[in-house]
Design a protein around this motif. Structure first.
Motif, PDB file in Angstrom:
ATOM      1  N   ALA A 125     -17.725  25.502 -38.061  1.00 30.87           N
ATOM      2  CA  ALA A 125     -17.962  26.305 -39.251  1.00 30.87           C
ATOM      3  C   ALA A 125     -19.244  26.562 -39.725  1.00 30.87           C
ATOM      4  N   GLY A 126     -20.323  25.648 -39.083  1.00 28.95           N
ATOM      5  CA  GLY A 126     -21.792  26.097 -39.549  1.00 28.95           C
ATOM      6  C   GLY A 126     -22.148  27.300 -38.539  1.00 28.95           C
ATOM      7  N   SER A 127     -21.573  27.432 -37.557  1.00 30.91           N
ATOM      8  CA  SER A 127     -22.008  28.901 -36.599  1.00 30.91           C
ATOM      9  C   SER A 127     -21.326  29.798 -37.300  1.00 30.91           C
ATOM     10  N   LEU A 128     -19.975  29.745 -37.766  1.00 37.14           N
ATOM     11  CA  LEU A 128     -19.372  30.834 -38.437  1.00 37.14           C
ATOM     12  C   LEU A 128     -20.352  31.221 -39.636  1.00 37.14           C
ATOM     13  N   MET A 129     -20.921  30.443 -40.420  1.00 34.76           N
ATOM     14  CA  MET A 129     -21.524  30.530 -41.578  1.00 34.76           C
ATOM     15  C   MET A 129     -22.791  31.361 -41.477  1.00 34.76           C
ATOM     16  N   VAL A 130     -23.459  30.922 -40.281  1.00 36.12           N
ATOM     17  CA  VAL A 130     -24.681  31.591 -39.597  1.00 36.12           C
ATOM     18  C   VAL A 130     -24.451  33.040 -39.433  1.00 36.12           C
ATOM     19  N   VAL A 131     -23.278  33.194 -38.490  1.00 39.33           N
ATOM     20  CA  VAL A 131     -23.157  34.740 -38.330  1.00 39.33           C
ATOM     21  C   VAL A 131     -22.694  35.526 -39.351  1.00 39.33           C
ATOM     22  N   ALA A 132     -21.919  34.890 -40.332  1.00 40.04           N
ATOM     23  CA  ALA A 132     -21.517  35.801 -41.571  1.00 40.04           C
ATOM     24  C   ALA A 132     -23.011  36.188 -42.299  1.00 40.04           C
ATOM     25  N   ALA A 133     -23.809  35.102 -42.449  1.00 39.48           N
ATOM     26  CA  ALA A 133     -25.040  35.489 -43.176  1.00 39.48           C
ATOM     27  C   ALA A 133     -25.765  36.319 -42.359  1.00 39.48           C
ATOM     28  N   VAL A 134     -25.948  36.378 -41.298  1.00 39.20           N
ATOM     29  CA  VAL A 134     -26.892  37.372 -40.632  1.00 39.20           C
ATOM     30  C   VAL A 134     -26.070  38.846 -40.540  1.00 39.20           C
ATOM     31  N   GLY A 135     -24.821  38.728 -40.635  1.00 38.05           N
ATOM     32  CA  GLY A 135     -23.987  40.017 -40.817  1.00 38.05           C
ATOM     33  C   GLY A 135     -24.165  40.792 -42.104  1.00 38.05           C
TER      34      GLY A 135
END
Length: 207
Positions: free
Chosen positions: A144-154
């Motif tokens: 979940a943390g990795s997905l949030m980081v990817v979404a924030a970067v996007g």
């Protein structure tokens, strides 16, 4: 009396030639190291140590110098110590079998045999351990943390791209707004010049 003499002869033969039918069983796990001991405290310069695997010689000690035969099965995995004991490292299931030690010490010959059995490693036979609830929670949190980081970067890159597009559109509008008066001014100057030329031509014709 005859039995005593016979037993004495057998004991003498065993003491001199070291012949024995006893075989020592050794069990080891695959990937481990195993040492086959000569049970000697030291060896002299004239002593000879000979190791065989099956019917093939694999190592020996002559004049206190260890030597290894070019055996593909044991390449770089055999080592002899100062007592002539043989160590096999990174042992494999194909190394299972009968090993024979032949020693000649002060002109007396002794023979020992080792039946080595290599069992498969626990990592290959053992099923993987079950995953606990805490491990699942940790894995889920990490995902979940990795997905949030990817979404924030996007989102950051999308906003940045949108901002750059707005700036480009605004710059083009300013260029057009500034260019129009210049266009009209130049047209007006051109029309005035053409009218001057017509009036001047008419004056010349009337004269």
């Amino acid at each position: 009396m005859v039995n005593i003499i016979l037993l004495f002869c057998i004991w003498h033969l065993v003491g001199v030639f070291g012949y024995t039918d006893a075989v020592k069983s050794v069990s080891v796990m695959e990937g481990d190291s195993v040492t086959l001991n000569t049970e000697l405290t030291d060896i002299q310069r004239d002593d000879e140590i000979l190791w065989r695997f099956g019917d093939r010689r694999i190592a020996r000690v002559i004049m206190n110098i260890p030597k290894y035969d070019n055996h593909e099965r044991f390449r770089d995995r055999l080592k002899l110590d100062q007592t002539g004991s043989l160590t096999i490292s990174d042992i494999r299931t194909t190394d299972s079998g009968l090993y024979q030690l032949r020693t000649i010490i002060r002109n007396e010959e002794f023979i020992k045999r080792f039946n080595v059995t290599v069992d498969e490693s626990d990592q290959q036979t053992r099923s993987p351990p079950p995953v606990s609830v805490s491990q699942i929670v940790l894995i889920s949190s990490a995902v979940a943390g990795s997905l949030m980081v990817v979404a924030a970067v996007g989102i950051f890159w999308i906003c940045r791209k949108h901002r750059q597009t707005d700036q480009q559109v605004q710059t083009r509008d300013e260029e057009i707004t500034y260019a129009d008066p210049m266009f009209y001014k130049r047209n007006a100057q051109k029309a005035k010049s053409e009218m001057t030329e017509v009036v001047y031509t008419c004056l010349i014709t009337d004269q």
